[in-house]
Design a protein around this motif. Structure first.
Motif, PDB file in Angstrom:
ATOM      1  N   LYS A  20       0.982  -1.196   0.058  1.00 44.35           N
ATOM      2  CA  LYS A  20       0.212  -0.030  -0.020  1.00 44.35           C
ATOM      3  C   LYS A  20       0.883   0.989   0.208  1.00 44.35           C
ATOM      4  O   LYS A  20       1.673   1.203   0.353  1.00 44.35           O
ATOM      5  N   VAL A  98       1.809   8.914  -8.044  1.00 44.65           N
ATOM      6  CA  VAL A  98       1.712   8.291  -8.892  1.00 44.65           C
ATOM      7  C   VAL A  98       2.623   7.433 -10.050  1.00 44.65           C
ATOM      8  O   VAL A  98       3.133   6.501 -10.651  1.00 44.65           O
ATOM      9  N   GLY A 102       2.424   4.172  -8.570  1.00 44.03           N
ATOM     10  CA  GLY A 102       1.408   3.655  -9.366  1.00 44.03           C
ATOM     11  C   GLY A 102       0.110   3.503  -8.696  1.00 44.03           C
ATOM     12  O   GLY A 102      -0.968   3.282  -9.287  1.00 44.03           O
ATOM     13  N   ARG A 103       0.924   3.882  -7.512  1.00 44.51           N
ATOM     14  CA  ARG A 103      -1.151   3.720  -7.082  1.00 44.51           C
ATOM     15  C   ARG A 103      -1.155   4.787  -5.586  1.00 44.51           C
ATOM     16  O   ARG A 103       0.075   5.145  -5.251  1.00 44.51           O
ATOM     17  N   ILE A 104      -2.487   4.988  -4.751  1.00 46.33           N
ATOM     18  CA  ILE A 104      -2.325   5.821  -3.880  1.00 46.33           C
ATOM     19  C   ILE A 104      -3.645   5.111  -2.844  1.00 46.33           C
ATOM     20  O   ILE A 104      -4.890   5.274  -3.810  1.00 46.33           O
ATOM     21  N   ASP A 105      -2.738   4.931  -2.303  1.00 45.86           N
ATOM     22  CA  ASP A 105      -4.103   4.566  -1.180  1.00 45.86           C
ATOM     23  C   ASP A 105      -4.823   4.740   0.023  1.00 45.86           C
ATOM     24  O   ASP A 105      -5.934   4.848   0.905  1.00 45.86           O
ATOM     25  N   CYS A 145      -5.893  12.746  -4.743  1.00 50.45           N
ATOM     26  CA  CYS A 145      -5.774  11.232  -4.977  1.00 50.45           C
ATOM     27  C   CYS A 145      -7.048  10.437  -4.703  1.00 50.45           C
ATOM     28  O   CYS A 145      -6.951   9.521  -5.524  1.00 50.45           O
ATOM     29  N   VAL A 148      -7.519   8.596  -8.189  1.00 50.48           N
ATOM     30  CA  VAL A 148      -6.581   7.352  -8.356  1.00 50.48           C
ATOM     31  C   VAL A 148      -6.815   5.889  -7.421  1.00 50.48           C
ATOM     32  O   VAL A 148      -6.172   5.079  -7.605  1.00 50.48           O
ATOM     33  N   MET A 149      -7.418   6.403  -6.319  1.00 47.77           N
ATOM     34  CA  MET A 149      -7.645   5.580  -5.668  1.00 47.77           C
ATOM     35  C   MET A 149      -9.046   4.856  -5.928  1.00 47.77           C
ATOM     36  O   MET A 149      -8.280   3.343  -6.267  1.00 47.77           O
ATOM     37  N   LYS A 151      -9.499   3.792  -9.027  1.00 48.66           N
ATOM     38  CA  LYS A 151      -9.156   3.233  -9.898  1.00 48.66           C
ATOM     39  C   LYS A 151      -8.516   1.679  -8.873  1.00 48.66           C
ATOM     40  O   LYS A 151      -8.797   0.390 -10.313  1.00 48.66           O
ATOM     41  N   ASN A 152      -8.299   1.253  -7.807  1.00 44.70           N
ATOM     42  CA  ASN A 152      -7.783   0.365  -7.515  1.00 44.70           C
ATOM     43  C   ASN A 152      -8.793   0.103  -6.030  1.00 44.70           C
ATOM     44  O   ASN A 152      -8.867  -1.344  -5.647  1.00 44.70           O
ATOM     45  N   GLY A 155      -9.567   3.186  -0.680  1.00 43.19           N
ATOM     46  CA  GLY A 155      -8.898   4.127  -0.862  1.00 43.19           C
ATOM     47  C   GLY A 155      -9.432   4.141   1.560  1.00 43.19           C
ATOM     48  O   GLY A 155     -10.397   4.695   1.542  1.00 43.19           O
TER      49      GLY A 155
END
Length: 326
Positions: A20, A98, A102-105, A145, A148-149, A151-152, A155
């Motif tokens: 994460k 990013v 490649g992510r922000i959780d 943010c 970006v959250m 997408k996965n 968050g």
């Protein structure tokens, strides 16, 4: 989930955060750094987003020193210089995050400017400053943010800000932070609204939004520099980082809350009053719940603390009464 090395209290239910990524604003010292260390111990990579790049006598720690300390815990850390007044800085922070991960959780909006003065004693440039850093800065970082959250489909937005109050009498009877500090209240309540907005707009999408606020003064460089009492009046910053771990590792359904740290730990993690003693700065002294709302057991009376420019601390202290009454 079980207790882990990231939490000070063994009762706090946390799990692995391996892989994460968290952005924590104002993470070079105090509460922000405590959160960074706690998350890193759980395996979370951390973006150290703050303004300090060179150490100063009253402001120890830099984005680089903290990042190095976190990497020694076995995670990746990204130091990014961020002035929360600058949209360019905030955008660059998210871009670098990013690009690298490649992510922000996880987003912890911790950076904040303090101004505890009445309306008549608040110049408009100070109003603009605290609003830009507190309300606007946290909104901008959250705004960037959240997509970006999404997408996965995971968050956690946590804003270090107080529960909203709509009764003007409550605002006049709270100790320390609230009594007459209208500009500060506006800026901090704006942070809470951003957290609640994230909760409302992303409900059911794996993203939560909660605000978190201490019941007591927390040991930090600010509490020292602004002389907010002695250590017997403070709790350790780890009480907030334990809360952050609990919220981050909690279910998607735990969202939209305006939390007080000790109440959250007691209600959601079954800590007793005796268990909370681990957070005391002075082991045998329970600090007053000076920042809890009226009706909680810490808010008593008509006391106030004035704090503005730290260079005018002597003047503020002379006009303060709360610390002697608590």
């Amino acid at each position: 989930m079980s207790g882990s090395s990231g939490a000070l209290s063994p009762k706090v239910k946390v799990g692995s955060l391996h892989g994460k990524v968290a952005i924590i604003s104002g993470s070079t010292r105090g509460i922000g750094k405590a959160c960074a260390v706690a998350l890193a111990k759980q395996g979370c990579n951390v973006v150290v987003a703050a303004k300090t790049t060179t150490p100063q006598p009253t402001l120890p720690g830099t984005i680089y020193s903290v990042a190095e300390e976190l990497e020694q815990l076995g995670v990746k850390a990204l130091p990014v210089k961020v002035d929360m007044r600058s949209l360019d800085d905030i955008q660059e922070c998210v871009r670098q995050t990013v690009d690298k991960f490649g992510r922000i959780d996880i987003l912890v909006n911790n950076a904040s400017a303090l101004w505890w003065q009445r309306i008549e004693d608040t110049p408009m440039n100070k109003y603009d400053l605290i609003t830009q850093i507190n309300s606007r800065g946290s909104f901008a970082l959250t705004h960037l943010c959240l997509p970006v959250m999404a997408k996965n489909k995971f968050g956690r937005v946590i804003n270090m800000s107080p529960p909203l109050q709509t009764d003007f009498r409550a605002l006049s009877s709270w100790v320390l932070v609230y009594k007459g500090f209208t500009a500060y209240n506006i800026s901090k309540f704006g942070m809470t609204m951003s957290a609640l907005g994230a909760a409302a707009e992303y409900e059911g999408q794996g993203i939560t939004g909660n605000s978190l606020w201490p019941a007591t003064v927390i040991e930090s460089q600010a509490s020292k520099n602004f002389e907010l009492g002695g250590r017997e009046m403070w709790r350790k910053a780890q009480i907030l980082s334990d809360c952050v771990l609990g919220i981050v590792c909690g279910p998607d359904s735990f969202t939209g809350h305006q939390l007080i740290d000790d109440e959250y730990l007691q209600q959601e993690h079954n800590l007793s009053a005796e268990d909370l003693a681990v957070y005391r700065c002075v082991p045998d002294v329970e600090p007053p719940r000076a920042l809890a709302s009226h009706g909680h057991m810490g808010a008593t009376g008509d006391a106030t603390v004035r704090r503005g420019d730290v260079r005018k601390l002597n003047t503020d202290v002379k006009g303060s009464s709360a610390l002697s009454k608590l």
